[in-house]
Design a protein around this motif. Sequence first.
Motif, PDB file in Angstrom:
ATOM      1  N   VAL A  52      19.798   9.016   0.035  1.00 58.48           N
ATOM      2  CA  VAL A  52      18.888   8.163   0.208  1.00 58.48           C
ATOM      3  C   VAL A  52      18.288   7.939   1.570  1.00 58.48           C
ATOM      4  N   LEU A  53      19.290   7.343   2.328  1.00 60.27           N
ATOM      5  CA  LEU A  53      18.795   6.838   3.741  1.00 60.27           C
ATOM      6  C   LEU A  53      18.820   7.933   4.446  1.00 60.27           C
ATOM      7  N   SER A  54      19.348   9.210   4.518  1.00 54.23           N
ATOM      8  CA  SER A  54      19.092  10.396   5.127  1.00 54.23           C
ATOM      9  C   SER A  54      17.414  10.655   5.046  1.00 54.23           C
ATOM     10  N   GLY A  55      16.863  10.578   4.078  1.00 50.78           N
ATOM     11  CA  GLY A  55      15.489  10.707   3.936  1.00 50.78           C
ATOM     12  C   GLY A  55      14.500   9.850   4.263  1.00 50.78           C
ATOM     13  N   VAL A  56      15.165   8.481   4.340  1.00 55.65           N
ATOM     14  CA  VAL A  56      14.338   7.434   4.820  1.00 55.65           C
ATOM     15  C   VAL A  56      14.460   7.551   6.341  1.00 55.65           C
ATOM     16  N   ARG A  57      15.490   7.848   7.015  1.00 53.42           N
ATOM     17  CA  ARG A  57      15.647   7.923   8.420  1.00 53.42           C
ATOM     18  C   ARG A  57      14.762   9.142   8.914  1.00 53.42           C
ATOM     19  N   LEU A  58      14.735  10.148   8.463  1.00 57.70           N
ATOM     20  CA  LEU A  58      13.985  11.380   8.852  1.00 57.70           C
ATOM     21  C   LEU A  58      12.272  10.946   8.801  1.00 57.70           C
ATOM     22  N   SER A  59      12.080  10.299   7.635  1.00 55.63           N
ATOM     23  CA  SER A  59      10.779   9.882   7.329  1.00 55.63           C
ATOM     24  C   SER A  59      10.154   8.870   8.114  1.00 55.63           C
ATOM     25  N   ARG A  60      10.970   7.882   8.567  1.00 59.18           N
ATOM     26  CA  ARG A  60      10.634   7.028   9.571  1.00 59.18           C
ATOM     27  C   ARG A  60      10.229   7.597  10.923  1.00 59.18           C
ATOM     28  N   ALA A  61      11.239   8.548  11.063  1.00 62.70           N
ATOM     29  CA  ALA A  61      10.814   9.219  12.553  1.00 62.70           C
ATOM     30  C   ALA A  61       9.510  10.370  12.219  1.00 62.70           C
ATOM     31  N   TYR A  62       9.741  10.930  11.664  1.00 64.51           N
ATOM     32  CA  TYR A  62       8.335  11.987  11.570  1.00 64.51           C
ATOM     33  C   TYR A  62       7.159  11.451  11.015  1.00 64.51           C
ATOM     34  N   MET A  63       7.181  10.709  10.344  1.00 68.36           N
ATOM     35  CA  MET A  63       5.802  10.474   9.500  1.00 68.36           C
ATOM     36  C   MET A  63       4.740   9.834  10.396  1.00 68.36           C
ATOM     37  N   PRO A  64       5.196   8.845  11.286  1.00 67.30           N
ATOM     38  CA  PRO A  64       3.918   8.444  12.291  1.00 67.30           C
ATOM     39  C   PRO A  64       3.356   9.617  13.080  1.00 67.30           C
ATOM     40  N   GLY A  65       4.206  10.606  13.376  1.00 67.68           N
ATOM     41  CA  GLY A  65       3.377  11.592  14.176  1.00 67.68           C
ATOM     42  C   GLY A  65       2.356  12.403  13.194  1.00 67.68           C
ATOM     43  N   MET A  66       2.768  12.616  11.771  1.00 71.58           N
ATOM     44  CA  MET A  66       1.805  13.137  11.084  1.00 71.58           C
ATOM     45  C   MET A  66       0.577  12.430  10.765  1.00 71.58           C
TER      46      MET A  66
END
Length: 264
Positions: free
Chosen positions: A114-128
């Motif tokens: 769970v948290l692996s995806g949370v961390r990566l999404s939190r990092a990359y989604m703002p740029g998207m």
Amino acid sequence: MNIDLSGKTALVSGSTAGIGKAIASGLAASGARVAINGRSKSRVETAMAEIAKAVPGAQLIAAPGDVSTAEGVAEVLAALPKADILVNNTGIFEPSGFFDISDDDWRRFFEVNVLSGVRLSRAYMPGMLATNWGRIVFISSESGLHIPPEMIHYGVSKTAQLAVSRGLAELTAGTGVTVNSVLPGPTRSDGVEDFLQSMAAGAGQSVDDFAAGFVRQLRPTSLLQRFATVEEVANMVVYASSPQASATNGAALRVEGGIVRTIA
């Protein structure tokens, strides 16, 4: 349908083997520049060589790091600061009776799945969101809908992924960013293949016969009546990552062979 991901950069977590590697290969074959992730640099390099051999001209980036930790995610971000496509594939599973699952095991499954995806999404989604285009895909499981009694902690973690995915999709309203989940069923990934070969040898059966019996016994509602291939799962992920999937958002896309007996 011709899926062209030229000019897009993708990260597939846990992509040194199995479903993740098949997804990375599929994205690379569609023209994306793909970052390969795994916990060790050597495994990442081996996977990159194998994908490059299978997909001539593949554009690959090494992004090693244990994404179940904040430190590992920081390593990945150093290798790939921005991504147009994020596939949250990293995951673990193991059969264990509920009364034998410790607090540490519960935490480990939550950190990895769970948290692996949370961390990566939190990092990359703002740029998207800033560029008004992006794709995030969580690799969940039919076990997130039908909690397997032999590994409840795994099922719960996969249900949590569905919740995170849908919640993030709500943040994309009116944009060119989508967030979806893909739900595989039993799939003949590398680890599962090793298990099947060992069990089939012990039972005096062929691997295919043992696998078919395994599905009939433990997933009797399966319409596919066999394990899926990693490529069959990857095909759905490549589509969900494409421009053609622009109207698919907040969805749980099933590649589980009809195990889930509902019409929606």
